[in-house]
Design an enzyme around this catalytic site. Structure first.
Site, PDB file in Angstrom:
ATOM      1  N   ASP A  89      -3.416  34.385  12.684  1.00 22.42           N
ATOM      2  CA  ASP A  89      -3.347  33.013  12.169  1.00 22.42           C
ATOM      3  C   ASP A  89      -4.660  32.289  12.438  1.00 22.42           C
ATOM      4  O   ASP A  89      -5.154  32.272  13.567  1.00 22.42           O
ATOM      5  CB  ASP A  89      -2.212  32.240  12.860  1.00 22.42           C
ATOM      6  N   TYR A 123     -10.195  25.090  12.787  1.00 18.32           N
ATOM      7  CA  TYR A 123     -10.573  25.776  14.023  1.00 18.32           C
ATOM      8  C   TYR A 123     -12.074  26.054  14.040  1.00 18.32           C
ATOM      9  O   TYR A 123     -12.553  27.065  13.535  1.00 18.32           O
ATOM     10  CB  TYR A 123      -9.773  27.071  14.194  1.00 18.32           C
ATOM     11  N   LYS A 173      -4.491  27.605   6.751  1.00 17.67           N
ATOM     12  CA  LYS A 173      -3.798  26.323   6.595  1.00 17.67           C
ATOM     13  C   LYS A 173      -4.485  25.436   5.566  1.00 17.67           C
ATOM     14  O   LYS A 173      -5.658  25.638   5.247  1.00 17.67           O
ATOM     15  CB  LYS A 173      -3.726  25.624   7.954  1.00 17.67           C
TER      16      LYS A 173
HETATM   17  N1  LIG Z   1      -0.518  22.890  14.171  1.00 21.71           N
HETATM   18  C1  LIG Z   1      -0.571  24.225  14.219  1.00 21.71           C
HETATM   19  O1  LIG Z   1      -0.394  24.923  13.232  1.00 21.71           O
HETATM   20  C2  LIG Z   1      -0.866  24.909  15.523  1.00 21.71           C
HETATM   21  C3  LIG Z   1      -0.984  24.157  16.693  1.00 21.71           C
HETATM   22  C4  LIG Z   1      -1.267  24.843  17.863  1.00 21.71           C
HETATM   23  C5  LIG Z   1      -1.430  26.223  17.870  1.00 21.71           C
HETATM   24  N2  LIG Z   1      -1.314  26.912  16.711  1.00 21.71           N
HETATM   25  C6  LIG Z   1      -1.484  28.385  16.659  1.00 21.71           C
HETATM   26  O2  LIG Z   1      -1.016  28.942  17.891  1.00 21.71           O
HETATM   27  C7  LIG Z   1      -2.083  29.674  18.506  1.00 21.71           C
HETATM   28  C8  LIG Z   1      -1.970  29.592  20.011  1.00 21.71           C
HETATM   29  O3  LIG Z   1      -2.103  28.264  20.428  1.00 21.71           O
HETATM   30  P1  LIG Z   1      -3.063  27.826  21.620  1.00 21.71           P
HETATM   31  O4  LIG Z   1      -4.133  28.831  21.820  1.00 21.71           O
HETATM   32  O5  LIG Z   1      -3.466  26.464  21.301  1.00 21.71           O
HETATM   33  O6  LIG Z   1      -2.080  27.749  22.864  1.00 21.71           O
HETATM   34  P2  LIG Z   1      -1.463  28.796  23.920  1.00 21.71           P
HETATM   35  O7  LIG Z   1      -1.472  30.170  23.379  1.00 21.71           O
HETATM   36  O8  LIG Z   1      -0.163  28.201  24.363  1.00 21.71           O
HETATM   37  O9  LIG Z   1      -2.461  28.658  25.157  1.00 21.71           O
HETATM   38  C9  LIG Z   1      -3.783  29.101  25.104  1.00 21.71           C
HETATM   39  C10 LIG Z   1      -4.415  28.751  26.444  1.00 21.71           C
HETATM   40  O10 LIG Z   1      -3.802  29.544  27.454  1.00 21.71           O
HETATM   41  C11 LIG Z   1      -4.783  30.253  28.161  1.00 21.71           C
HETATM   42  N3  LIG Z   1      -4.276  31.589  28.450  1.00 21.71           N
HETATM   43  C12 LIG Z   1      -3.723  32.465  27.583  1.00 21.71           C
HETATM   44  N4  LIG Z   1      -3.348  33.581  28.209  1.00 21.71           N
HETATM   45  C13 LIG Z   1      -3.660  33.419  29.497  1.00 21.71           C
HETATM   46  C14 LIG Z   1      -3.501  34.222  30.654  1.00 21.71           C
HETATM   47  N5  LIG Z   1      -2.952  35.449  30.571  1.00 21.71           N
HETATM   48  N6  LIG Z   1      -3.940  33.741  31.841  1.00 21.71           N
HETATM   49  C15 LIG Z   1      -4.504  32.523  31.905  1.00 21.71           C
HETATM   50  N7  LIG Z   1      -4.678  31.704  30.845  1.00 21.71           N
HETATM   51  C16 LIG Z   1      -4.269  32.156  29.660  1.00 21.71           C
HETATM   52  C17 LIG Z   1      -5.972  30.348  27.238  1.00 21.71           C
HETATM   53  O11 LIG Z   1      -7.143  30.482  28.013  1.00 21.71           O
HETATM   54  P3  LIG Z   1      -8.449  31.219  27.451  1.00 21.71           P
HETATM   55  O12 LIG Z   1      -9.004  30.364  26.361  1.00 21.71           O
HETATM   56  O13 LIG Z   1      -9.319  31.314  28.656  1.00 21.71           O
HETATM   57  O14 LIG Z   1      -8.010  32.568  26.956  1.00 21.71           O
HETATM   58  C18 LIG Z   1      -5.901  29.029  26.490  1.00 21.71           C
HETATM   59  O15 LIG Z   1      -6.523  28.011  27.241  1.00 21.71           O
HETATM   60  C19 LIG Z   1      -3.360  29.073  17.930  1.00 21.71           C
HETATM   61  O16 LIG Z   1      -4.452  29.971  18.023  1.00 21.71           O
HETATM   62  C20 LIG Z   1      -2.940  28.804  16.509  1.00 21.71           C
HETATM   63  O17 LIG Z   1      -3.024  30.019  15.779  1.00 21.71           O
HETATM   64  C21 LIG Z   1      -1.027  26.273  15.534  1.00 21.71           C
END
Ligand SMILES: NC(=O)c1ccc[n+]([C@@H]2O[C@H](COP(=O)([O-])OP(=O)(O)OC[C@H]3O[C@@H](n4cnc5c(N)ncnc54)[C@H](OP(=O)(O)O)[C@@H]3O)[C@@H](O)[C@H]2O)c1
Length: 349
Positions: free
Chosen positions: A53, A58, A83
């Site tokens: 995704d 982004y 998106k």
């Molecule tokens: N409106 C929308 O459509 C929307 C909104 C939000 C998200 N999304 C989608 O969901 C995806 C994921 O969302 P997200 O990245 O914002 O949130 P997330 O997956 O809940 O959290 C990511 C955060 O967690 C940390 N992290 C992940 N695995 C870890 C681990 N094993 N140990 C320590 N820290 C860890 C990452 O750090 P690091 O950076 O250091 O790895 C990053 O800071 C996005 O890439 C996007 O594709 C969509």
């Protein structure tokens, strides 16, 4: 090799249970170089992940460029979503060092919201060009809702409905240009509104169905089940705190900002139960959403090969069923939330 897959709504698509969230590749909160981002996607595909995704937002096109470069090399059967709703227009005043909306060194473009028929079709074409691909499988209407748009939401909602935005997506699907569409949002309310007015296949709902909060169980998931709409559970760590926990030093992230005290206190209580059962908090956070039958895939952010390897370990980490019952007994998890079983573990092993 692919990971286990699940059907998406009433479409022909199947998503791997674990997806690759590529907001990270737009340099969300930390810089990733091209080679590292590329290695992360290549390793993900080699490990069997078949859902990626991305979005124009982004890194203002950076994530789409990187994802497209990786997927163009070979047809590897990856389901790709991006998106619509934001158009990128050149912005000479943007500097490479400037962080905007949490993205570091984004490309020199300005964001303009446009959810009208014309805006959505233009955004779709622009994404194909940035990606350098001839096909996008799923399109999410990005960040419609009051939380992001405030008072402008009503105007943009009208663009989507009476202004032909949803109809444009429907016609792309009818023509076979895409296989599925829906919303990509952080808000439950707007998902309910969309299901009621548009024939959406899928909702990418981020941050709202996690170990910390399960409000979609009330109204949204029953409606999804009734209408055969699938859910992609984005941001299973609530943007950080459910992966990092509270003990790492520094302020943990929740919904892209410092976690409020009440959230930190609740996560500490979850951590205490996780300690008792010797369960990594992040493993529980990653696996929990997949137990719900409406959820087709869980979508964490992955930015480098090390994080990918950790994520795969967390996805497969055995979790005793008693752990989930203990969370319920402590009032930390809703008793009506489906929880993973050892049968799920066997499928992933
Ligand atoms: N409106 C929308 O459509 C929307 C909104 C939000 C998200 N999304 C989608 O969901 C995806 C994921 O969302 P997200 O990245 O914002 O949130 P997330 O997956 O809940 O959290 C990511 C955060 O967690 C940390 N992290 C992940 N695995 C870890 C681990 N094993 N140990 C320590 N820290 C860890 C990452 O750090 P690091 O950076 O250091 O790895 C990053 O800071 C996005 O890439 C996007 O594709 C969509």
């Amino acid at each position: 090799m692919t990971l286990p897959t699940r059907p998406l709504g009433q479409t022909e698509l199947r998503l791997t249970e674990l997806g690759f969230g590529a907001a990270s590749l737009g340099n969300l909160n930390r810089r990733i170089d091209d080679a590292t981002g590329r290695a992360a996607i290549d390793d993900a595909i080699a490990a069997g992940i078949r859902f990626v995704d991305t979005a124009p937002f982004y890194g203002r096109g950076l994530s789409e460029r990187r994802v497209g470069d990786a997927l163009r090399e070979a047809d590897r059967g990856v389901v790709l979503s991006t998106k619509v709703g934001r158009l990128l227009t050149p912005d000479a005043s943007a500097t490479a060092q400037e962080a905007r909306d949490g993205f570091l060194s984004p490309m020199p473009f300005r964001v303009e919201y446009d959810y009208s028929r014309d805006g959505i079709l233009r955004a779709f074409e622009a994404s194909l060009h940035r990606l350098g691909l001839d096909r996008i499988d799923m399109v999410f209407v990005h960040d419609i809702g009051r939380k992001v748009l405030g008072d402008a939401h009503d105007r943009h909602w009208a663009e989507l409905t009476t202004g032909g935005g949803f109809a444009a997506l429907e016609s792309l699907r009818d023509q076979g240009a895409i296989a599925a569409f829906g919303l990509g949002v952080n808000e439950v309310e707007v998902c309910l509104d969309a299901i009621r007015v548009a024939p959406v296949d899928v909702l990418l709902l981020a941050n709202r169905y996690t170990l910390l909060e399960q409000t979609p169980l009330d109204e949204l998931f029953p409606l999804c089940a009734q209408r055969q709409v699938s859910v992609v559970a984005g941001a299973p760590y609530n943007s950080g705190i459910l992966a990092t926990g509270t003990r790492g030093g520094g302020a943990p992230f929740y919904d892209y900002g410092p976690a409020p005290d009440a959230v930190v206190a609740r996560v500490r209580r979850i951590e205490a139960v996780a300690d008792d059962w010797q369960v990594p908090l992040a493993a529980a956070a990653l696996q929990f959403p997949l137990a719900h039958p409406c959820v087709a895939s869980v979508l964490p952010g992955i930015g480098d090969p090390r994080r990918l390897a950790q994520t795969l370990d967390l996805y497969r980490h055995p979790i005793p069923e008693g752990f989930w019952q203990a969370l319920v007994a402590e009032g930390l998890l809703r008793s009506d939330a489906p929880v993973p079983t050892t049968r799920d573990e066997a499928v992933r092993a």
